[in-house]
Every structure is written in structure tokens, then in C-alpha cells.
Enzyme design. Structure first.
Site, short mmCIF file in Angstrom:
data_model
loop_
_atom_site.label_atom_id
_atom_site.label_comp_id
_atom_site.label_asym_id
_atom_site.label_seq_id
_atom_site.Cartn_x
_atom_site.Cartn_y
_atom_site.Cartn_z
N GLY A 145 7.96 1.26 2.25
CA GLY A 145 8.98 1.45 1.21
C GLY A 145 8.46 1.30 -0.21
CB SER A 146 5.11 1.66 -1.78
OG SER A 146 4.83 2.94 -1.24
CB SER A 147 8.12 5.90 -2.98
OG SER A 147 8.92 6.09 -1.84
CB ALA A 148 12.50 2.89 -1.80
CB ALA A 149 9.64 -1.23 -3.73
N PRO B 229 0.84 -1.20 0.00
CG PRO B 229 -0.21 -1.22 2.09
CD PRO B 229 0.76 -1.97 1.24
CG ASP C 266 12.72 3.86 2.81
OD1 ASP C 266 13.29 3.67 3.89
OD2 ASP C 266 11.60 4.38 2.70
C1 MEV Z 1 11.55 6.36 5.97
O1 MEV Z 1 11.28 5.00 5.63
C2 MEV Z 1 12.67 6.43 6.94
C3 MEV Z 1 13.03 7.83 7.42
O2 MEV Z 1 14.13 7.67 8.33
C4 MEV Z 1 13.40 8.76 6.29
C5 MEV Z 1 14.70 8.38 5.60
O3 MEV Z 1 15.53 7.69 6.19
O4 MEV Z 1 14.88 8.80 4.45
C6 MEV Z 1 11.89 8.46 8.22
#
Ligand code: MEV
Length: 318
Positions: free
Chosen positions: A108-112, A102, A153
Site C-alpha cells: 500500500g505504498s502508493s495509497a499511503a 518498498p 488501500d
Molecule cells: C491491491 O492492494 C488490492 C486489489 O484488490 C486492487 C484494489 O482493490 O484496488 C488487487
């Protein structure tokens, strides 16, 4: 047609502190984002996530008056092309993005998506981009979504497995057994960018207190990483709950997260905390003996969840 994947992730310990150079412990989910490329006339098709399908026309074929900044996804696509040194006009492909995560849930959807799309673009053109080049392209896309991402991420999305991540040194993989985990959804969408900004403001206004909290989180990460290596889930759970207390002090928890952590611990979890940016998103609970009891407690309060194992699927670092 070839397809390319990026892993979803959970941060077991250390989110937010990682932005300030402290270590964080993260693990890949079995779920992720898959992108496949076919010859076509430049469409991006998004599906999954329980949301309606979205179709977007890609920039080479967009009208000249279109401004990329208006659409984060298109801007991220352009950032990937820029980073890989690709002229958009040479890409005559459609990209189908299927997400098992979701959006805006801290998983981590956007990084994936960024990793899978960078790989798919490289694959479509037969570029054979190296892993560092994919990392740079995915980082450029993540910067569109999140402003100043630490890179954690995207590192886990790319490599899977477990890892301790620091801004200065990148991801150091941990060779450890995968861990069963309950993941619960608060149902409240969050914007990582806003939460990172909130901590930055606290750091500016109350530097001594905030630095002490961030440092404390760094220590918990070291303790948690050695617990993972020893397979000591009791110690890991303890570190997770203490990390949640520190995250609440940073102002990134919320009512739903607090409720879900209390319910999980009441149902026998060894530890529970938010994962990712906070302010909503997801909660993780470590309940290896009876994860269904935690899920039942969450369900009775109206929270959806799933049980998964984290830390599998590691790919060699380049
Ligand atoms: C986001 O998944 C993790 C944070 O520490 C932001 C980041 O590391 O870029 C909140």
C-alpha cells in the site's frame, strides 16, 4: 515544519474479489509514508525505500511543454490539487516524502503516499480539508497509479486499524486486538494495474468459474473477520491459506509466492498467502508462536522479511 502520515496496509483476505464488490479484510501496518511540507520553490523529494533519492520539480514551475501524464507521481500530485480545488500556482512549497515501505510490494505504498501528500498539501495551505475530502483526493491520486482501485488501500492508509471494506459501503472498522504477522518480500516488483487487468480478462473469458471463485473468497472474508473479532488465529490462518488457493486459480500467484507460502506453512505458520495485487510483491504468514522460524525458512531461500503487528493505529472515521 509539519509532517503527515499515511499507513501501509496488508490485505488479510479478499484482494481482487473486492474490485468486484465483495468484502475484503485489511489491516494497517506500523510502517507507512510520511510527507513534510516547507516553504520552498516547488520540489518533491522522495527518500527511503532503500532506493536512491529522487527530486522532482512540481508542475506550477514546470516548462509549458511538460505533459503531466509522462510522470505518474506528478500526475498524482496534480490529481490531488484538482480534487482539493487548488491552483498549483498558489503552492510555493517543497514536499519531502519519506517511505518506510518498498514500492510495488503490495504493502500500500502508493495509497499511503497519496493520503500523506493530500494531508500535507491541505496542511501547507491551512485548508483543513475534511477526512472525506482527503479520501476523495487520495482516491484521485490512486486512480492515476492503479486505474480502477477499489479504494481499500486508501481507506486503510487513511484510518489505520482493521476494517472490512466493500466498494458500496466503504470501510467498516473492526475493533479487535492487533495481530503479529510475518511479511516476506518476493523481490519481484509487480504492477497492481496489470494484475487487476489479468483477473478482468479471466472474468470476461470464464465468467462462471471466476464468479464462483470470487464468491468463495467473499465467504472466506466473512469467516476471517469473525475469527479476528474472536481472536481465533487458527481459523484466520486457515482462511488465509484457502484464500491463497483461490488467488492461484485467478492467476495472480507466482513461483516465489508459492514457494514462500509452502516454506511458511512448513515452518509452522497457521496460514500464508500473497497480499495486495500478487504476481510478486509480498507474502504474509501468520505464525504468532514462532515468527522467527518462518523468517529463517524464508531467509535460507533468499527472501527478505520483517515481523510486525497489524491492525493498530486506528483513527476515528469522519
Ligand atoms: C491491491 O492492494 C488490492 C486489489 O484488490 C486492487 C484494489 O482493490 O484496488 C488487487
Amino acid at each position: 515544519m509539519s509532517s503527515f502520515r499515511g499507513f501501509g496496509k496488508v490485505i488479510l483476505l479478499g484482494e481482487h474479489a473486492v474490485v468486484y464488490g465483495y468484502p475484503a479484510l485489511a489491516a494497517a501496518l506500523e510502517r507507512g509514508v510520511e510527507v513534510s511540507a516547507t516553504r520552498g520553490d516547488g520540489m518533491l523529494l522522495l527518500s527511503g525505500l532503500g532506493a536512491p533519492e529522487v527530486r522532482k520539480r512540481l508542475p506550477a514551475l514546470l516548462p509549458p511543454e511538460f505533459r503531466a501524464g509522462e510522470d505518474a507521481l506528478i500526475s498524482a500530485y496534480q490529481a490531488i490539487l484538482g480534487s482539493l480545488g487548488i491552483d498549483p500556482r498558489v503552492l510555493r512549497h517543497d514536499f519531502a516524502v519519506r517511505s518506510e515501505l518498498p514500492l510495488g510490494s503490495g504493502l500500500g505504498s502508493s495509497a499511503a503516499l497519496a493520503v500523506a501528500l493530500a494531508r500535507a498539501i491541505s496542511g501547507a495551505l491551512g485548508l483543513g480539508a475534511s477526512e472525506p475530502a482527503i479520501a476523495a483526493a487520495a482516491h484521485a491520486a490512486e486512480s492515476v497509479f492503479h486505474g480502477n482501485p477499489s479504494g481499500i488501500d486508501q481507506a486503510i492508509a487513511q484510518h489505520g486499524g482493521f476494517g472490512v471494506y466493500r466498494r458500496a459501503t466503504g470501510l467498516v472498522p473492526l475493533l479487535a486486538d492487533s495481530i503479529p504477522l510475518c511479511v516476506g518480500l518476493t523481490g519481484r516488483c509487480h504492477e497492481t494495474r496489470t494484475l487487476v487487468q489479468r483477473v478482468a480478462e479471466l472474468h470476461r473469458d470464464e465468467p462462471v468459474m471466476t464468479s464462483r471463485v470470487l464468491e468463495g473468497i467473499g465467504v472466506l472474508v466473512q469467516e476471517g473477520a469473525s475469527a479476528v473479532l474472536r481472536g481465533d488465529l487458527v481459523a484466520l490462518g486457515h482462511a488465509m491459506s484457502r484464500n491463497q488457493e483461490e488467488l492461484a486459480v485467478l492467476g495472480v500467484s507466482c513461483r516465489e509466492i508459492d514457494t514462500m507460502c509452502t516454506l511458511a506453512r512448513g515452518a509452522g505458520a497457521l496460514g500464508a498467502k500473497l497480499t495486495g495485487g500478487g504476481g510478486g510483491g509480498s507474502v504474509i504468514a501468520l505464525a504468532p508462536d514462532d515468527p522467527e522460524k518462518v523468517r529463517a525458512a524464508w531467509r535460507s531461500a533468499g527472501f527478505e522479511s520483517f515481523v510486525t503487528t497489524v491492525g493498530s493505529g486506528a483513527e476515528p472515521l469522519a
